[in-house]
Design an enzyme around this catalytic site. Structure first.
Site: not given
Ligand SMILES: NC(=O)c1ccc[n+]([C@@H]2O[C@H](COP(=O)([O-])OP(=O)(O)OC[C@H]3O[C@@H](n4cnc5c(N)ncnc54)[C@H](OP(=O)(O)O)[C@@H]3O)[C@@H](O)[C@H]2O)c1
Length: 317
Positions: A42, A47-48, A196
């Site tokens: 991701g 974050i990724g 979630y």
């Molecule tokens: N944002 C917050 O406040 C927060 C808080 C606590 C924990 N988190 C955790 O932090 C992590 C990163 O999330 P983020 O906030 O940076 O969100 P994000 O910007 O939506 O990033 C999520 C990433 O996961 C990828 N992804 C989604 N479905 C997938 C699949 N089936 N197979 C492979 N990759 C997939 C997405 O790819 P595409 O863009 O191509 O769909 C994207 O690169 C997640 O585990 C989330 O639960 C986030």
């Protein structure tokens, strides 16, 4: 009077924002990653992206585990443009499919000589009762079952590198789960945020159990809560949840800030004895009460092994 209320509200908001900025943890480690390989799932946004970017800045070979080729290539160009590090690879993985995870892991195992850092970062929220072709709840598979399987499949490669690390991105919401029913992991709880939370709770129990299983090796593992971060994650949240998120946006961390705890756990020297622990703002925090049930982590591991249909030759832990 209205003006006074507005000024008061504004001051409180700004003061809160400043407070959040001050308590945000930053990874201060100068660890160089030249000669090391890091894999981030991701990495195309949020974050990724900032995690992968940081590893590239430190000189690592970075493998971007992406869902989409075009977005992956675009991310790769962006990272190379920002860091000058051309050792960045795009590999496709859909955590939504156990076949895709197995194919991805095979390619990595066949082509890579080492793996020093695995970051299970990809995650989703929303999607209700949607199921995968493996007959799992979509959110459970992407957030938990997928990373569980992927970690198993890459463990031998991780063992080849000295002191390798696995960082699992969880969430504070895991603390809200008190009644994990192992017979209903794939039963929709009726509310997206509950599902979630369940998936992130499982990620934490997985990390705790994984650390125990890895005790005889020098691989360590950590779970992190990145903070509440302004990313694409919330795109599939609707209704009251969406309103709360929109109101809170001003207070959220940036993606770069959100990546710091993951980076800290991946590169900071001297935290090895904290394997299995949970980190927030680059600090180890006390485990959430609900995650201290070690019997539950052990049982969850066993049930998950069955759900991901781990084959006997894949059991290396
Ligand atoms: N944002 C917050 O406040 C927060 C808080 C606590 C924990 N988190 C955790 O932090 C992590 C990163 O999330 P983020 O906030 O940076 O969100 P994000 O910007 O939506 O990033 C999520 C990433 O996961 C990828 N992804 C989604 N479905 C997938 C699949 N089936 N197979 C492979 N990759 C997939 C997405 O790819 P595409 O863009 O191509 O769909 C994207 O690169 C997640 O585990 C989330 O639960 C986030």
């Amino acid at each position: 009077m209205i003006v006074l209320i507005f000024v008061l509200l504004f001051t409180v908001c700004v003061a809160t924002k400043i407070y959040f900025k001050l308590i945000t943890g930053w990874c201060k480690s100068q660890t160089c990653l030249k000669g090391k390989t890091a894999l981030v799932t991701g990495p195309t946004s949020g974050i990724g992206y900032h995690t992968a970017l940081d590893f590239a800045k430190r000189g690592a070979r970075v493998i971007l585990g992406c869902l989409n080729q075009t977005e992956g290539e675009w991310t790769r160009s962006r990272i190379i443009g920002e860091t000058g590090n051309e050792n960045v690879e795009v590999k496709l993985i859909d955590l939504n499919s156990f076949d895709s995870i197995r194919a991805f892991a095979k390619e990595i195992n066949d082509t890579e000589e080492r793996l020093d850092i695995l970051v299970n970062n990809a995650g989703v929220i929303g999607f209700g009762n949607r199921r995968t072709k493996d007959d799992c709840l979509y959110v459970m598979q992407v957030n938990y079952f997928g990373p569980f399987l992927l970690t198993h499949l890459l463990i031998e490669l991780l063992k080849k590198s000295k002191g390798s690390r696995i960082v699992n991105v969880s969430s504070l919401v895991a603390a809200t789960v008190y009644d994990l029913d192992l017979t209903k992991l794939n039963t929709y709880p009726g509310l997206d945020h509950k599902l979630y939370a369940r998936s992130k709770f499982c990620v934490q129990l997985f990390t705790i159990e994984l650390a125990k299983k890895l005790r005889s090796t020098d691989i360590t593992t950590y779970s992190v809560h990145p903070g509440i971060v302004r990313t694409n994650l919330f795109e599939n949240v609707y209704g009251l949840g969406k309103i709360i998120i929109l109101l809170g946006l001003f207070f959220f961390k940036t993606s770069e800030e959100g990546a710091q705890t993951t980076i800290h756990c991946a590169v900071c020297k001297g935290i090895e004895k904290l394997s299995g622990e949970h980190f927030v703002d680059c600090n180890k925090v006390s485990p959430y009460k609900s995650t201290t049930n070690l019997e539950l982590s052990r049982k969850l591991w066993k049930v998950t092994t069955e759900i991901v249909q781990l084959k006997s030759e894949e059991i290396r832990l």
